[in-house]
Scaffold this motif. Structure first.
Motif, short mmCIF file in Angstrom:
data_model
loop_
_atom_site.label_atom_id
_atom_site.label_comp_id
_atom_site.label_asym_id
_atom_site.label_seq_id
_atom_site.Cartn_x
_atom_site.Cartn_y
_atom_site.Cartn_z
N GLU A 16 11.80 42.47 38.40
CA GLU A 16 11.15 43.78 39.24
C GLU A 16 12.50 44.85 39.39
N LEU A 17 13.54 44.49 39.62
CA LEU A 17 14.65 45.80 39.74
C LEU A 17 14.79 46.18 38.23
N LEU A 18 14.64 45.61 37.24
CA LEU A 18 14.93 46.17 36.16
C LEU A 18 13.62 46.74 35.73
N ARG A 19 12.61 46.68 36.05
CA ARG A 19 11.11 47.16 35.87
C ARG A 19 11.40 48.50 36.65
N LEU A 20 11.91 48.49 37.67
CA LEU A 20 12.24 49.81 38.69
C LEU A 20 13.02 50.71 37.98
N GLU A 30 14.42 45.61 26.81
CA GLU A 30 15.69 44.80 27.26
C GLU A 30 15.01 43.88 28.27
N GLU A 31 13.92 43.80 28.69
CA GLU A 31 13.34 42.79 29.64
C GLU A 31 13.53 41.30 29.20
N ASN A 32 13.17 41.18 27.86
CA ASN A 32 13.31 40.03 27.22
C ASN A 32 14.74 39.52 26.97
N ASP A 33 15.55 40.55 26.76
CA ASP A 33 17.17 40.21 26.55
C ASP A 33 17.62 39.73 28.17
N LEU A 34 17.19 40.19 29.34
CA LEU A 34 17.56 39.84 30.68
C LEU A 34 17.02 38.36 30.73
N ILE A 35 15.68 38.16 30.38
CA ILE A 35 15.11 36.73 30.66
C ILE A 35 16.13 35.65 29.89
N ASP A 36 16.38 36.14 28.61
CA ASP A 36 17.11 35.00 27.85
C ASP A 36 18.64 34.97 28.35
N TYR A 37 19.22 36.10 28.87
CA TYR A 37 20.24 36.01 29.55
C TYR A 37 20.30 35.11 30.58
#
Length: 152
Positions: A16-20, A30-37
């Motif tokens: 949610e912070l990323l989406r904001l 980049e959301e998928n990159d964060l999930i993978d990280y």
């Protein structure tokens, strides 16, 4: 303010912070990159809370030879930006990295939007790659000898 290690139950809040912060500071891709990280690459990752609410996160990883500490995935709630919370979390991570005797260099890969923040700690711009993260999001790589990185 409290800084504590990341827990997997924090993931929805961090997304949610990323989406904001999308599209102002991050590309939607980049959301998928964060999930993978968070699922596969996390080494030292922390959340910053104020009044029991996660307002920011960030971590660091070590290079294979353990000589470089790499600041990773800083994200803060838009309403908390400019209130020194990012500075507090970055100071915390720099202190943790300086405790690791093998680390000689601290580096960060960020965008043109955030690189001035890291330069305040003594990290020097070493490389720019246009549209690296996504269209309009350039890679800015900064680094410095661990002894030259400052606590702010």
């Amino acid at each position: 303010m409290q800084i504590r290690p990341f827990q997997t139950s924090d993931t929805p809040c961090l997304l949610e912070l990323l989406r904001l912060n999308t599209p102002d500071y991050f590309s939607a891709s980049e959301e998928n990159d964060l999930i993978d990280y968070l699922e596969n690459e996390i080494e030292q990752y922390f959340v910053l809370l104020v009044d029991h609410e996660i307002l920011g996160c960030g971590g660091f990883n070590l290079s294979e030879d353990l000589k470089t500490g790499r600041i990773s995935w800083d994200i803060f709630h838009p309403t908390s930006q400019g209130k020194r919370l990012g500075t507090a979390l970055t100071n915390y991570r720099i202190e943790r990295m300086k405790e690791i005797k093998s680390i000689e260099t601290i580096s960060v890969r960020t965008s043109q939007l955030a690189y001035p923040f890291y330069a305040k700690f003594g990290l020097e711009l070493k490389e720019i790659v246009k549209d690296y993260w996504a269209d309009g999001f350039d890679l800015y790589r900064l680094e410095a000898d661990v002894d030259l990185v400052k606590i702010k």
